[in-house]
Design an enzyme around this catalytic site. Structure first.
Site, PDB file in Angstrom:
ATOM      1  N   ASP A  68      78.097  28.455  68.569  1.00 55.72           N
ATOM      2  CA  ASP A  68      79.444  27.973  68.226  1.00 55.72           C
ATOM      3  C   ASP A  68      80.211  28.949  67.333  1.00 55.72           C
ATOM      4  O   ASP A  68      81.431  28.869  67.249  1.00 55.72           O
ATOM      5  CB  ASP A  68      79.365  26.617  67.508  1.00 55.72           C
ATOM      6  CG  ASP A  68      78.712  25.541  68.354  1.00 55.72           C
ATOM      7  OD1 ASP A  68      78.623  25.717  69.579  1.00 55.72           O
ATOM      8  OD2 ASP A  68      78.280  24.521  67.781  1.00 55.72           O
ATOM      9  N   GLN A  76      75.385  28.030  79.168  1.00 55.18           N
ATOM     10  CA  GLN A  76      75.864  29.038  78.205  1.00 55.18           C
ATOM     11  C   GLN A  76      74.926  29.222  77.017  1.00 55.18           C
ATOM     12  O   GLN A  76      75.138  30.108  76.193  1.00 55.18           O
ATOM     13  CB  GLN A  76      77.298  28.755  77.762  1.00 55.18           C
ATOM     14  CG  GLN A  76      77.518  27.505  76.968  1.00 55.18           C
ATOM     15  CD  GLN A  76      78.900  26.900  77.177  1.00 55.18           C
ATOM     16  OE1 GLN A  76      79.881  27.450  76.732  1.00 55.18           O
ATOM     17  NE2 GLN A  76      78.964  25.759  77.854  1.00 55.18           N
ATOM     18  N   ARG A 120      81.520  22.530  70.025  1.00 54.32           N
ATOM     19  CA  ARG A 120      81.664  21.351  69.159  1.00 54.32           C
ATOM     20  C   ARG A 120      83.068  21.311  68.553  1.00 54.32           C
ATOM     21  O   ARG A 120      84.027  21.228  69.305  1.00 54.32           O
ATOM     22  CB  ARG A 120      80.573  21.319  68.079  1.00 54.32           C
ATOM     23  CG  ARG A 120      80.200  19.892  67.698  1.00 54.32           C
ATOM     24  CD  ARG A 120      79.158  19.861  66.612  1.00 54.32           C
ATOM     25  NE  ARG A 120      77.820  20.116  67.064  1.00 54.32           N
ATOM     26  CZ  ARG A 120      77.002  19.190  67.575  1.00 54.32           C
ATOM     27  NH1 ARG A 120      77.401  17.959  67.719  1.00 54.32           N
ATOM     28  NH2 ARG A 120      75.783  19.491  67.947  1.00 54.32           N
TER      29      ARG A 120
HETATM   30  N1  LIG Z   1      73.878  17.020  55.357  1.00 53.55           N
HETATM   31  C1  LIG Z   1      72.678  16.952  55.930  1.00 53.55           C
HETATM   32  N2  LIG Z   1      71.665  16.282  55.320  1.00 53.55           N
HETATM   33  C2  LIG Z   1      70.435  16.219  55.880  1.00 53.55           C
HETATM   34  N3  LIG Z   1      70.124  16.788  57.055  1.00 53.55           N
HETATM   35  C3  LIG Z   1      71.078  17.454  57.698  1.00 53.55           C
HETATM   36  C4  LIG Z   1      72.409  17.584  57.182  1.00 53.55           C
HETATM   37  N4  LIG Z   1      73.139  18.328  58.068  1.00 53.55           N
HETATM   38  C5  LIG Z   1      72.295  18.633  59.067  1.00 53.55           C
HETATM   39  N5  LIG Z   1      71.074  18.111  58.860  1.00 53.55           N
HETATM   40  C6  LIG Z   1      69.897  18.259  59.724  1.00 53.55           C
HETATM   41  O1  LIG Z   1      69.900  19.580  60.280  1.00 53.55           O
HETATM   42  C7  LIG Z   1      69.886  19.489  61.713  1.00 53.55           C
HETATM   43  C8  LIG Z   1      70.595  20.677  62.286  1.00 53.55           C
HETATM   44  O2  LIG Z   1      71.997  20.541  62.093  1.00 53.55           O
HETATM   45  P1  LIG Z   1      72.958  20.542  63.375  1.00 53.55           P
HETATM   46  O3  LIG Z   1      72.419  19.589  64.408  1.00 53.55           O
HETATM   47  O4  LIG Z   1      74.329  20.326  62.837  1.00 53.55           O
HETATM   48  O5  LIG Z   1      72.765  21.985  63.986  1.00 53.55           O
HETATM   49  P2  LIG Z   1      73.173  23.396  63.420  1.00 53.55           P
HETATM   50  O6  LIG Z   1      72.160  23.867  62.463  1.00 53.55           O
HETATM   51  O7  LIG Z   1      74.588  23.316  62.918  1.00 53.55           O
HETATM   52  O8  LIG Z   1      73.061  24.303  64.729  1.00 53.55           O
HETATM   53  P3  LIG Z   1      73.978  24.221  66.055  1.00 53.55           P
HETATM   54  O9  LIG Z   1      75.375  23.849  65.635  1.00 53.55           O
HETATM   55  O10 LIG Z   1      73.908  25.579  66.644  1.00 53.55           O
HETATM   56  O11 LIG Z   1      73.334  23.197  66.939  1.00 53.55           O
HETATM   57  C9  LIG Z   1      70.529  18.137  62.008  1.00 53.55           C
HETATM   58  O12 LIG Z   1      70.209  17.686  63.298  1.00 53.55           O
HETATM   59  C10 LIG Z   1      69.933  17.288  60.897  1.00 53.55           C
HETATM   60  O13 LIG Z   1      68.622  16.898  61.198  1.00 53.55           O
HETATM   61  O1  LIG Z   2      71.905  20.532  73.087  1.00 50.30           O
HETATM   62  P1  LIG Z   2      72.717  19.330  72.783  1.00 50.30           P
HETATM   63  O2  LIG Z   2      72.005  18.408  71.863  1.00 50.30           O
HETATM   64  O3  LIG Z   2      73.265  18.703  74.005  1.00 50.30           O
HETATM   65  O4  LIG Z   2      73.965  19.818  71.899  1.00 50.30           O
HETATM   66  C1  LIG Z   2      75.116  20.373  72.403  1.00 50.30           C
HETATM   67  C2  LIG Z   2      75.862  20.956  71.229  1.00 50.30           C
HETATM   68  O5  LIG Z   2      75.109  22.023  70.684  1.00 50.30           O
HETATM   69  C3  LIG Z   2      75.878  23.207  70.712  1.00 50.30           C
HETATM   70  O6  LIG Z   2      75.553  23.892  71.899  1.00 50.30           O
HETATM   71  C4  LIG Z   2      75.517  24.076  69.535  1.00 50.30           C
HETATM   72  O7  LIG Z   2      75.859  23.425  68.341  1.00 50.30           O
HETATM   73  C5  LIG Z   2      77.324  22.722  70.724  1.00 50.30           C
HETATM   74  O8  LIG Z   2      78.210  23.686  71.224  1.00 50.30           O
HETATM   75  C6  LIG Z   2      77.211  21.491  71.588  1.00 50.30           C
HETATM   76  O9  LIG Z   2      78.180  20.533  71.269  1.00 50.30           O
HETATM   77 MG   LIG Z   3      76.468  23.576  63.967  1.00 47.63          MG
END
Ligand SMILES: Nc1ncnc2c1ncn2[C@@H]1O[C@H](COP(=O)(O)OP(=O)(O)OP(=O)(O)O)[C@@H](O)[C@H]1O
Ligand SMILES: O=P(O)(O)OC[C@H]1O[C@](O)(CO)[C@@H](O)[C@@H]1O
Ligand SMILES: [Mg+2]
Length: 344
Positions: free
Chosen positions: A130, A276, A174
């Protein structure tokens, strides 16, 4: 030093290269022990681990996905309150860990920051397709996702042109429009719709009509988080992700019939989805990920805890978590304005 390595959030091309870079530097050069937790916090909760050493990371730099797995399983049951953190610290001690290396996007690095504030040594390695993580110019995985989306645009364009159709391509991101913006620019899209800048359906249809009036077919790129101006809302699918958030997706399918009805131009939707995120990382992402892993291992050697390996220009710098989390890096006004002037 014994370091626990863990991935969280969606996978991102380059994660394997980052683990390889961190392991080759950490184990072979600095003499660390490194252990990977399988499937993110699930492996930490359930005790499923894999030792990381040179043979374990052989040949990984060009491989997509991540061999130790990732998930959105939460690190704590609750808030976290003091009791959650006390339980967590006890588990951390049971594994004989001295530090964590957490690989993830904005959500994961928020967790890194919480753990660091509670006294657990952490370094963060940023990843996400993202590209919405603040404090770093680009995250590995983004370049690969943009390349795949651009190829999709190129392919949709030839079939769309042949049938004089309007083609609408939905990409991920997202709440950030980076993938749509970059792929749309690279593929010469006639309109790019991103969550940061709602547009009205009248405006979108005006662009599509003006493209037809000068004898061309439109290619519209829409980010999954886009909502129409006015009372529009994000389009979601059934179900929630592992963190309990609604799944985004389907905005292209909801826009296409409306564009067709209003313009009279046959319009088709394509949702690119997880294609992607899959497959081999680009050379750029392999290099960025490897350097990110190396920087993380060096930061651990210097006990530079509470920092994340950020790309600043062509250098990897360790920056405080506070500079990376708390707000999303979204598409700024000037980046949208420079492409919008040529829509239609
Ligand atoms: N504020 C928070 N407090 C506790 N746990 C959190 C918090 N934010 C995120 N997490 C945990 O971290 C995990 C990873 O965060 P998220 O699903 O937003 O993905 P990301 O690290 O942003 O990566 P991507 O956006 O590429 O999927 C969440 O699924 C959740 O389990
Ligand atoms: O793999 P999942 O849980 O369907 O999540 C999709 C989401 O994860 C991402 O690929 C990475 O945060 C977003 O672009 C998208 O919204
Ligand atoms: Mg993220």
């Amino acid at each position: 030093m014994r370091i626990g390595v863990l991935c969280s959030g969606g996978d991102s091309p380059g994660m394997n290269a980052a683990i390889r870079g961190a392991t080759l530097r950490g184990v072979d050069v600095h003499g660390f022990e490194m252990v990977g937790f399988v499937d993110g916090w699930r492996g930490f909760h359930e005790g499923e681990t894999v030792e990381l050493d040179r043979p374990a990371v052989r040949g990984l730099s060009g491989q997509g996905g991540v061999f130790i797995g990732t998930s959105r399983v939460p690190p704590f049951d609750g808030g976290p309150g003091e009791a959650d953190l006390t339980d967590f610290r006890a588990r951390f001690a049971d594994y004989g860990l001295d530090a964590f290396m957490l690989i993830g996007g904005n959500g994961t690095q928020r967790v890194s920051s919480i753990l660091h504030d509670s006294g657990i040594p952490v370094v963060g390695l940023p990843k996400t397709i993202d590209n919405d993580l603040d404090g770093t110019d680009y995250t590995f995985g983004f370049d690969t996702a943009v390349s795949i989306a651009t190829e999709a645009i190129d392919r949709l364009r030839t079939t769309g042109d042949s049938h004089r159709r309007c083609m609408v391509l939905e990409v991920m991101g997202r709440d950030a429009g980076w993938i749509a913006l970059h792929a749309g620019m690279a593929g010469g899209a006639q309109a790019i719709l991103v969550p940061e800048f709602p547009e009205s359906i009248d405006q979108v249809c005006d662009w599509v009509t003006s493209v037809r009036d000068r004898g061309r077919s439109s290619l519209v790129v829409v980010a999954e988080g886009f909502a129409l101006a006015g009372n529009g809302s994000q389009v979601t699918r059934d179900g929630r992700d592992g963190f309990g958030r609604l799944r985004l997706g389907g905005v292209a399918e909801s826009l296409a019939p409306v564009i067709e009805e209003r313009t009279g131009i046959e319009t088709r939707a394509t949702v690119l989805g997880h294609v992607q995120r899959g497959g081999a990382p680009t050379a750029f992402d392999r290099v960025l990920a490897t350097r990110t892993g190396i920087a993380g291992a060096d930061a651990a050697l210097h006990e530079d805890w509470g920092t994340m390996a950020a790309l600043r220009g062509d250098r990897i710098e360790m920056i405080p978590f506070a500079d990376a989390v708390g707000r999303l890096k979204t598409v700024p006004d000037d980046r949208y304005a420079e492409v919008r002037l040529n829509f239609g």
